[in-house]
Motif scaffolding. Structure first.
Motif, PDB file in Angstrom:
ATOM      1  N   SER A  33     -42.749  64.215   7.628  1.00 49.46           N
ATOM      2  CA  SER A  33     -42.032  64.673   8.656  1.00 49.46           C
ATOM      3  C   SER A  33     -42.192  65.284   9.789  1.00 49.46           C
ATOM      4  O   SER A  33     -41.463  65.543  10.977  1.00 49.46           O
ATOM      5  N   VAL A  34     -43.443  65.605  10.040  1.00 44.66           N
ATOM      6  CA  VAL A  34     -44.208  66.023  11.354  1.00 44.66           C
ATOM      7  C   VAL A  34     -44.052  65.021  12.460  1.00 44.66           C
ATOM      8  O   VAL A  34     -43.739  65.432  13.669  1.00 44.66           O
ATOM      9  N   THR A  36     -41.842  62.125  11.991  1.00 40.67           N
ATOM     10  CA  THR A  36     -40.305  61.672  12.082  1.00 40.67           C
ATOM     11  C   THR A  36     -39.383  62.634  11.487  1.00 40.67           C
ATOM     12  O   THR A  36     -38.875  62.445  10.222  1.00 40.67           O
ATOM     13  N   ALA A  37     -39.194  63.576  12.000  1.00 39.97           N
ATOM     14  CA  ALA A  37     -38.268  64.759  11.512  1.00 39.97           C
ATOM     15  C   ALA A  37     -36.718  64.051  11.454  1.00 39.97           C
ATOM     16  O   ALA A  37     -36.128  64.657  10.551  1.00 39.97           O
ATOM     17  N   ASN A  38     -36.470  63.277  12.369  1.00 49.14           N
ATOM     18  CA  ASN A  38     -35.192  62.958  12.394  1.00 49.14           C
ATOM     19  C   ASN A  38     -34.906  61.849  11.016  1.00 49.14           C
ATOM     20  O   ASN A  38     -33.794  61.804  10.246  1.00 49.14           O
TER      21      ASN A  38
END
Length: 99
Positions: A33-34, A36-38
């Motif tokens: 998630s660092v 690709t948070a979306n």
């Protein structure tokens, strides 16, 4: 398909395996998630309802298992439901904590 749903042990095992796979997907996307948070937010929106329904289905079917295998399956599904509930609680609690 009707034979599958008549065997409570098969449904419970399939539900448990599906739950484990979805947990691995969630943890994998969380670690990424660092970058690709979306995408992580979208994966959570898709997997958590499926995970909840699958776990509840397995929990209900595990009560119909006969023999000594009933207790471990009930316990595993219960732990999974507790983990989902705790995760939802944390999400709601920290929703406005960080920007």
């Amino acid at each position: 398909m009707t034979k599958f749903f008549k065997n409570a042990l098969k449904v419970s095992i399939t539900s448990l395996v599906t739950s484990i796979i979805l947990y691995v997907v969630i943890i994998g996307f969380f670690l990424l998630s660092v970058v690709t948070a979306n995408i992580f937010g979208e994966v959570i929106k898709i997997t958590v309802p499926i995970l909840t329904l699958v776990t509840i289905l397995g929990f209900i079917y595990s009560f119909f298992i006969k023999g000594k295998q009933k207790i471990p399956f009930v316990a595993l599904h219960f732990v999974s439901l507790c983990a989902i509930s705790f995760g939802i609680y944390l999400t709601i609690s920290f929703q406005e904590f960080a920007p």
